[in-house]
Structure formats: structure tokens, C-alpha cells
Design a protein around this motif. Sequence first.
Motif, PDB file in Angstrom:
ATOM      1  N   ALA A  87       5.538  -1.878  -4.766  1.00  0.00           N
ATOM      2  CA  ALA A  87       5.573  -3.329  -4.552  1.00  0.00           C
ATOM      3  C   ALA A  87       5.447  -3.660  -3.064  1.00  0.00           C
ATOM      4  O   ALA A  87       4.732  -4.594  -2.672  1.00  0.00           O
ATOM      5  CB  ALA A  87       6.863  -3.910  -5.119  1.00  0.00           C
ATOM      6  N   ALA A  88       6.127  -2.892  -2.224  1.00  0.00           N
ATOM      7  CA  ALA A  88       6.054  -3.131  -0.770  1.00  0.00           C
ATOM      8  C   ALA A  88       4.639  -2.907  -0.263  1.00  0.00           C
ATOM      9  O   ALA A  88       4.129  -3.680   0.564  1.00  0.00           O
ATOM     10  CB  ALA A  88       7.040  -2.224  -0.046  1.00  0.00           C
ATOM     11  N   LYS A  89       3.977  -1.840  -0.737  1.00  0.00           N
ATOM     12  CA  LYS A  89       2.611  -1.554  -0.281  1.00  0.00           C
ATOM     13  C   LYS A  89       1.634  -2.640  -0.716  1.00  0.00           C
ATOM     14  O   LYS A  89       0.891  -3.210   0.088  1.00  0.00           O
ATOM     15  CB  LYS A  89       2.151  -0.205  -0.826  1.00  0.00           C
ATOM     16  N   GLU A  90       1.614  -2.926  -2.035  1.00  0.00           N
ATOM     17  CA  GLU A  90       0.622  -3.862  -2.566  1.00  0.00           C
ATOM     18  C   GLU A  90       0.879  -5.300  -2.094  1.00  0.00           C
ATOM     19  O   GLU A  90      -0.062  -6.042  -1.796  1.00  0.00           O
ATOM     20  CB  GLU A  90       0.606  -3.787  -4.089  1.00  0.00           C
ATOM     21  N   ALA A  91       2.143  -5.687  -2.044  1.00  0.00           N
ATOM     22  CA  ALA A  91       2.470  -7.063  -1.642  1.00  0.00           C
ATOM     23  C   ALA A  91       2.095  -7.302  -0.185  1.00  0.00           C
ATOM     24  O   ALA A  91       1.517  -8.351   0.150  1.00  0.00           O
ATOM     25  CB  ALA A  91       3.959  -7.328  -1.862  1.00  0.00           C
ATOM     26  N   THR A  92       2.388  -6.342   0.659  1.00  0.00           N
ATOM     27  CA  THR A  92       2.048  -6.504   2.074  1.00  0.00           C
ATOM     28  C   THR A  92       0.536  -6.475   2.260  1.00  0.00           C
ATOM     29  O   THR A  92      -0.012  -7.231   3.079  1.00  0.00           O
ATOM     30  CB  THR A  92       2.716  -5.395   2.914  1.00  0.00           C
ATOM     31  N   GLN A  93      -0.144  -5.599   1.509  1.00  0.00           N
ATOM     32  CA  GLN A  93      -1.605  -5.547   1.578  1.00  0.00           C
ATOM     33  C   GLN A  93      -2.217  -6.878   1.150  1.00  0.00           C
ATOM     34  O   GLN A  93      -3.203  -7.344   1.725  1.00  0.00           O
ATOM     35  CB  GLN A  93      -2.121  -4.422   0.656  1.00  0.00           C
ATOM     36  N   GLU A  94      -1.593  -7.505   0.198  1.00  0.00           N
ATOM     37  CA  GLU A  94      -2.115  -8.751  -0.371  1.00  0.00           C
ATOM     38  C   GLU A  94      -2.019  -9.919   0.609  1.00  0.00           C
ATOM     39  O   GLU A  94      -2.948 -10.720   0.730  1.00  0.00           O
ATOM     40  CB  GLU A  94      -1.348  -9.066  -1.660  1.00  0.00           C
ATOM     41  N   VAL A  95      -0.909 -10.017   1.327  1.00  0.00           N
ATOM     42  CA  VAL A  95      -0.705 -11.185   2.207  1.00  0.00           C
ATOM     43  C   VAL A  95      -0.723 -10.816   3.686  1.00  0.00           C
ATOM     44  O   VAL A  95      -0.538 -11.691   4.535  1.00  0.00           O
ATOM     45  CB  VAL A  95       0.625 -11.894   1.877  1.00  0.00           C
ATOM     46  N   GLY A  96      -0.928  -9.527   3.987  1.00  0.00           N
ATOM     47  CA  GLY A  96      -0.858  -9.091   5.389  1.00  0.00           C
ATOM     48  C   GLY A  96      -1.863  -9.786   6.280  1.00  0.00           C
ATOM     49  O   GLY A  96      -1.515 -10.272   7.367  1.00  0.00           O
ATOM     50  N   MET A  97      -3.128  -9.848   5.839  1.00  0.00           N
ATOM     51  CA  MET A  97      -4.153 -10.461   6.681  1.00  0.00           C
ATOM     52  C   MET A  97      -3.922 -11.961   6.877  1.00  0.00           C
ATOM     53  O   MET A  97      -4.050 -12.455   8.007  1.00  0.00           O
ATOM     54  CB  MET A  97      -5.533 -10.203   6.091  1.00  0.00           C
ATOM     55  N   PRO A  98      -3.576 -12.729   5.832  1.00  0.00           N
ATOM     56  CA  PRO A  98      -3.244 -14.145   6.073  1.00  0.00           C
ATOM     57  C   PRO A  98      -2.065 -14.326   7.047  1.00  0.00           C
ATOM     58  O   PRO A  98      -2.070 -15.241   7.872  1.00  0.00           O
ATOM     59  CB  PRO A  98      -2.883 -14.660   4.680  1.00  0.00           C
TER      60      PRO A  98
ATOM     61  N   VAL B  37       7.924  -7.081  13.109  1.00  0.00           N
ATOM     62  CA  VAL B  37       9.069  -6.935  12.198  1.00  0.00           C
ATOM     63  C   VAL B  37       8.629  -7.155  10.749  1.00  0.00           C
ATOM     64  O   VAL B  37       9.009  -6.400   9.835  1.00  0.00           O
ATOM     65  CB  VAL B  37      10.191  -7.917  12.577  1.00  0.00           C
ATOM     66  N   ALA B  38       7.796  -8.164  10.516  1.00  0.00           N
ATOM     67  CA  ALA B  38       7.363  -8.493   9.154  1.00  0.00           C
ATOM     68  C   ALA B  38       6.489  -7.400   8.553  1.00  0.00           C
ATOM     69  O   ALA B  38       6.564  -7.140   7.344  1.00  0.00           O
ATOM     70  CB  ALA B  38       6.616  -9.823   9.158  1.00  0.00           C
ATOM     71  N   LEU B  39       5.663  -6.750   9.360  1.00  0.00           N
ATOM     72  CA  LEU B  39       4.724  -5.739   8.844  1.00  0.00           C
ATOM     73  C   LEU B  39       5.314  -4.340   8.803  1.00  0.00           C
ATOM     74  O   LEU B  39       4.825  -3.484   8.050  1.00  0.00           O
ATOM     75  CB  LEU B  39       3.449  -5.724   9.695  1.00  0.00           C
ATOM     76  N   VAL B  40       6.348  -4.073   9.616  1.00  0.00           N
ATOM     77  CA  VAL B  40       6.902  -2.723   9.702  1.00  0.00           C
ATOM     78  C   VAL B  40       8.296  -2.640   9.093  1.00  0.00           C
ATOM     79  O   VAL B  40       8.542  -1.857   8.170  1.00  0.00           O
ATOM     80  CB  VAL B  40       6.924  -2.245  11.177  1.00  0.00           C
TER      81      VAL B  40
END
Length: 837
Positions: free
Chosen positions: A419-430, A473-476
Motif C-alpha cells: 500500500a505504501a509503495k503503490e499509494a505513493t507512486q500514485e500521488v507522488g508526482m502530483p 518527509v512526505a516521500l521518505v
Amino acid sequence: MKITNLSLAHKTSVFVLLFILVIGGFVAYTNLAVESFPQIEIPVVIVSAPYVGVAPSDMETLIAKPIEDRISGITKVKKMTSSSTEGFTSIIVEFEPDIDIDEAVRKVREKVDLSKPDLPSDLDEPMVQEINFENIPIMLVSIVGKHSLVRLKQIAEDLQDEFDQIPGVLDVNIAGGLKREVKVNVNPARLQYYNIGVDDIIDAIRQENITIPGGSMKGTNLKWTVRIPGEFDTIEELRDVVVMAKNGMPIYLRDLADVQFGYQEQSSYSRLNGQASVTLSILKRSGENIINIADEVKRILQEGKKNFPANVEYVILADQSKEIRTMVNDLENNIIAGLILVFGVLYLFMGPRTGLLVGIAIPLSMLISFIAIGMLGYTLNMIVLFSLILALGMLVDNAVVIVENIYRHHSEGKGRLLAAKEATQEVGMPVITSTITTLLVFLPMIFWPGIVGEFMKFLPITLVITLASSLFVALVFNPTIASGYLKVDKKMSRLPGDRFLHWLIYRYEKALRWALSHRKTVVAAMFSVYVLMFLVYGAFNHGMEFFPDLEPAQAWIEVEAPIGTKLETSDEIVDLVEHRIEDTIDLENYVADVGKSSNMFDFGAEGGSSHKSQVTIDFLDRHLRRQNSFKTLEQVREKVDGIPGADINVTQPQSGPPTGSAVEIQIQGEDFGILSDISNQIQKKIEDVPGLTKLSDNYEKGKPEMTILLDREKAALFGLNTAQIANTIRTAINGTEASQFRIGQEEYDITVRFDENFRNNYNDLLNLTVFYEGRHYPLANYAIVDFSTGLSSVNHVDGDRVVTITGEALGRSSAEVLQEVKDRLVDFETPESYSLS
């Protein structure tokens, strides 16, 4: 996201990094220096040259011109201005922004040294220094009591020694009190009786008050050091100096003059709340902690008070640490309040565990920011603190989006790591894009030119650091912590905010569907609101200003009497001002400085501002005031209105860096009479510009002068020249420092001049004699005295004489007022070889 996947793959390393950053952040925060203003390196160098008792026009030719001619050869000089007043010349050299300030100071100092052969031999060493915002006292300490000014100054000097030992203190200056000197008051009648010149007295003192080593001698078993001690140990020894021997009889100094260990004539007066006082001004080194220094000063004062004589007190004024301490407390309180509010809101909608995961973004981002700020060498000043408080509301934006999306994926049945991987991948660029767009809004402020840009660049830099930290902090950290501790709340429907959330989503979806089905109407309404916004702003717009007028904690009453007014007369006017304001509402303390120029560039100026004075008012702390300080300012203006004999202006300290006047017109040329006429024409042409106020120029004529016109031919017949005559007159009236009288580690001037009874009026001057080759020649035989008015100051820009017109904006923006002034002067013609800008 690669950075997130890397963090999730090395969770142990990330937690170790988290621990290091937390500890490092706290260490960085505690070690950050706290001060009022940012450290600004301004490429401006000031040359200050005091020459007591010399007229402004002579200061121009003797001091300003020779130094300016040398400095003009320096490269990268943007602008050079100078002001010559009575007994003081100040030259301000502004360099191009890309020059190193140390190099600029070195170049100016070299040119000043080269100009010394062209300067008067008895001129004090010119002082060369850079402009530094830290050269403003961080606090004033006034010593008052029912004791003599001599005793009060002794107490102040003891405190000065202790304050100088405080780490971070740059300098401690003392104002007020009486300065001791050895006075040799010569009786000119006795000089004539014994047929001795005043220079003989000066030479005798210099040649006797000296210790010279005689080398060494070898004895049988010992080596002896030979010395000839000649320095005076007592005033009696000075009185017994033999000036000359005639007919086998010694002529002692006591036969020619009255010698006493007295006090210098006061050039200013200082009072605290109507009582005579001595004031210490404490300056700190750049980058040092203002709060620590202020606390140490107060500790020393508390301990020192135990040893004060009875009825002696101290009062602290203009304490900058109070405002800084308040801002630091506000920052800490905002961080704590932000944590509580964020956690509370997230608890309502996502549960306590998720709220905590998001909430840690605030302190963690701040701690990382403190490390970065410390590494850049910045301090916690007003701008940085304001920027940190401004950024608080944006720190959790990225964390909310990422943690909420991880929570959603986990609630759909995915494992925490996936969940952490996919969720961050999903909204990371925005999230990255939104952060960059926010940063780009502030980024252009970094390139703001000039002093204002140097002052304000700390705001965008601090915001870039803080928001970049929150993104890191949000990405790591947020995904890594969520992958180990996130938990779906099975009782989500029972959360307090659940019902409200469902209600809000339902209303929002309904409104969104309506908007999508009425797109033209929505776009037209949006455009109408956009136009309406401009119309409303235009109707209620009150103009622009760089720093708003905040409710002041201080007020300044500037008192300017006619040029040439005696110090005693100025003191009477200021005393009347003090009596009128002593019952002002919310007044805590006030300090009166009589004979003080308010020009920040008059370092070391003496004797030229006897007609200028300033009263500084300290108001009570804001929570103790009974009314708004702006209203109090108006009441003070009413109180001092109508006091005869001086122009009185009530102002408040300026917020932020100096930005100059709204309108500034410089007229350059050679003849001050013509420059004054042009200035009057321009002022009449623009005086009715709407919003233009306080219109005036810096041309001041009317200072009374007594000019001695020499008949060179007659003087030459007596064997006299201008230099001999001028030096004798200067010694008689102003005095000449013959030597130093040392008591322990203290040194006091030995000043030779005529007794006050022989230098009081016009007749005393005419009776003055010049001694040459055994004879006294009366001044009246080869000179006449002319009474006239002279210039109060002589101002230069790039070596040319200039008169400057200034004006402020009131009720309109500075840009609008300035543009209308330009429009009115577009066809204004000046005489040949005269120009205006």
C-alpha cells in the motif's frame, strides 16, 4: 517513486536517519543565533573625519575634496556622497553589488592614507568602516540617581568593563556624564608681560611629559637598564614645568596659566525622565544570540545593583530582545498548536493513529529546516521567524495526501508495504508538482535587487528550505513509518467526523454535477466575480507600501532650532518638551538627547548639532497599554505643538530596511545660491502634487560666522603668514592638545587654550596677539573681523556640490506621487552646467 521504494527497502537505515535528524535538529535549533535583523552585507563604506570647530565650507575644501579626489579613482564605485558640517565630514561610498565588502574597505582605506599629506596635520585619524545593521544598539541602559555626573559615569564605566566581557558583545559606548581633561587656561596678558608665545607653552609640555629609554650599562656583575622618566604624576608637577628662562630666572607654567584637572565643555546633555543620566549603548557582533546577550546584561545589572550607591538606579530602554523573544515563543507555540489542530482534525476523519502519522510532518520538517538554516550560516531573525510561521500551514499538505492514499489502499485489503509503495507512486508526482509550483511563486523574490532584496531574500529561501523538507518527509519518512505502523480502524463509521464527511461529500457531489451540466453559466459567473474583484479592489485600494505602519513601541520627537542656536538654548526648548509629555498615556520612559544629530552617518560628529535634539519615548508593553499607540502619537503631537523657537516633528521608528524617501530630486552645480534658487522653483512647481508631503531640501544657510580677513601685505611686514595666525587663533579659541596626562591605565588630554574670560566676544578676538621672534603683534594691526552667515552643511554627490529635495507620500502610493512629480518636471530647464536627476 524511486526514493520511496529505496526508503521502504532500507527501513532500518531510514529510522536511523530519522533519529539523527531529530537530534541534529534540536541541537541546530538551540545553537542558532537569535537577532533582530538578517545579516546583510551592504557594499557601502563610510569615511568619517572630525575636525572640531571648523566651518562647513572649510571642511569641504580641507577634508572632503582631497579625500574624494583620491576615492574617485577606485573602480566599481557606484555612487559617492559627502556631507560637511561644522567640525565633521562624512563621505559615503556605495560600490557595485558584486564587490567584496572587505576589499571595498581596504581600497577606501588605502586612498584615505594616500590623501593624508593633503590633509591638515592636526586632523584626527579619519575612520573608515562599513555599514552594518548590527551597528544599532540592541539595548540602552541609563544610570540615574541623586549623585554627580562624575560618579554616575564611574558606575557606567565599571559596567562597561563587565559588558565588554560578555561573549558576542561588539562594543559598549557611554553617552552623557562629564569627561575629564587637564585644562591649561592661558592668560594672554601674562604672555605679553613675559614676552612668551602660546606655542612655547605647548612645546614645553610636550618635551617635558615624556619618558625616554637610555639604553643599558654593564657593571661589574650586573647589567643596568637606563631610563629617564619624565611623565607627570601629579598636576603640581605640570604647574612647575619651566616654560622658559629669562635673565637667569625660570618662568613656570603656573606663572602663565591656571592649570586644573577639570572637565571638558559639554557638547550634549542627556536626561532620563527629566533626570540627568549616563547611558550605555550595547552593540553585539553579527550573528550572535541577542537573547543570550540581553539575559547576561540583565544578570550583570542585577548583581551590580547591590554595589550601587544609595538612590542610584538603572533603566533598560529600546530592548530589541523583547520582540525577538516574543517571536520565538510565537514560533514554538504555533508548532505546538499546529500539531494539536492537525491531530484533532485527522482524528475526526481518519483516527488517532493516522493523525499521528501525518502530524509528525510538522516538527520533523521544522527540525530538518533548522539543520539547513544552520548550515547556511543564517540566524533566527524577524524575517526567518516570520517565514517559518508562514510555512507552518503548508507543512502537512504533502503528508495528508500521501498518508491518506496509503490508508485507502490498505483499507482495500493490500498489505502495508504494498500500500505504501503503490499509494505513493500514485500521488507522488502530483505532490512534487504542487510543491514546486508553490516554491516557484516565492523563488523570484530571491533575485530582488538592492538593500531591500538583501533584506527580503531570507523569506523565499526559508520557505524553499521548509517546503522542500516537508516534501522529503512526505516521500521518505511518512511511507516508511506508515508501512510499519498504519492500521485500518474497523470502527471508522463511529468516528466523530464520519457523518459530517458523508454529508459534505454528498453536497459536494451534487454541486459538482450541477456545475458540469451548466458549464457556460459557471465560467461566466467566474469571469464576473474576477472582474468584480478588480472593481472592488480599485474602489477601496489605499495604495502600496513596502512595510506597513505597525503600532509603534517607541516614538521620536525631533527638535530642530535655528542654525547657530547655543546648546543651552536648545536645552531650554527640550526641557519644555519634556514637561509637556511627562503625563502622556502609556508612557513608560523617555530619554532626551540635547545636541544630538539624528543622522545615522554622523559617527563621531561633535559640535555641529547644538541646534538639533531628540527625545525618545518608550511605550508600555502592548498588553499594558490603555489605547492604540497611533492615538498616543497624535496626542504627543498636540502636546508639543506651538512650542516657540524650534521646528518639532513627532515620528516613529521605520520598519524594515531603509528605503529612502518617496521623492528625491538632486540638483548638481557649483554655486549654492543658484542651486537654492533652482530648488525653490522646483518646490513651487510640485508642492501641490496630491499626496506629496514633508517637501523640503537640505540647503541650510544662516549659520552665524565670524570671518577674519587678513591683510597679507601688512602681516608679511611683521614676518607673519596665514598659517601662523590661524594656528594661534585656533589654539586660543578651540584649544590644542599638548600631551596626555596618565593616571594608572587612564589617559586624559592636556588642552592648552586661552582662559574663558579672554575668548568671550568680538573685542577679545581683536585684542589677540600673534607671537613671532620675541614680539607680540596684535591681530587688529593686520586683520579685520567680518560678521556674516554661512552654510550649515555642504553636500556632494560624486564630487560635485548638490542640493537634494525630498518628499514623502501620504494617502497615495509612492510610485504614483513620484510619477506625477516627474511629469511636472519633464520640461523644467536648468542653467548651463547645472543638472537635476
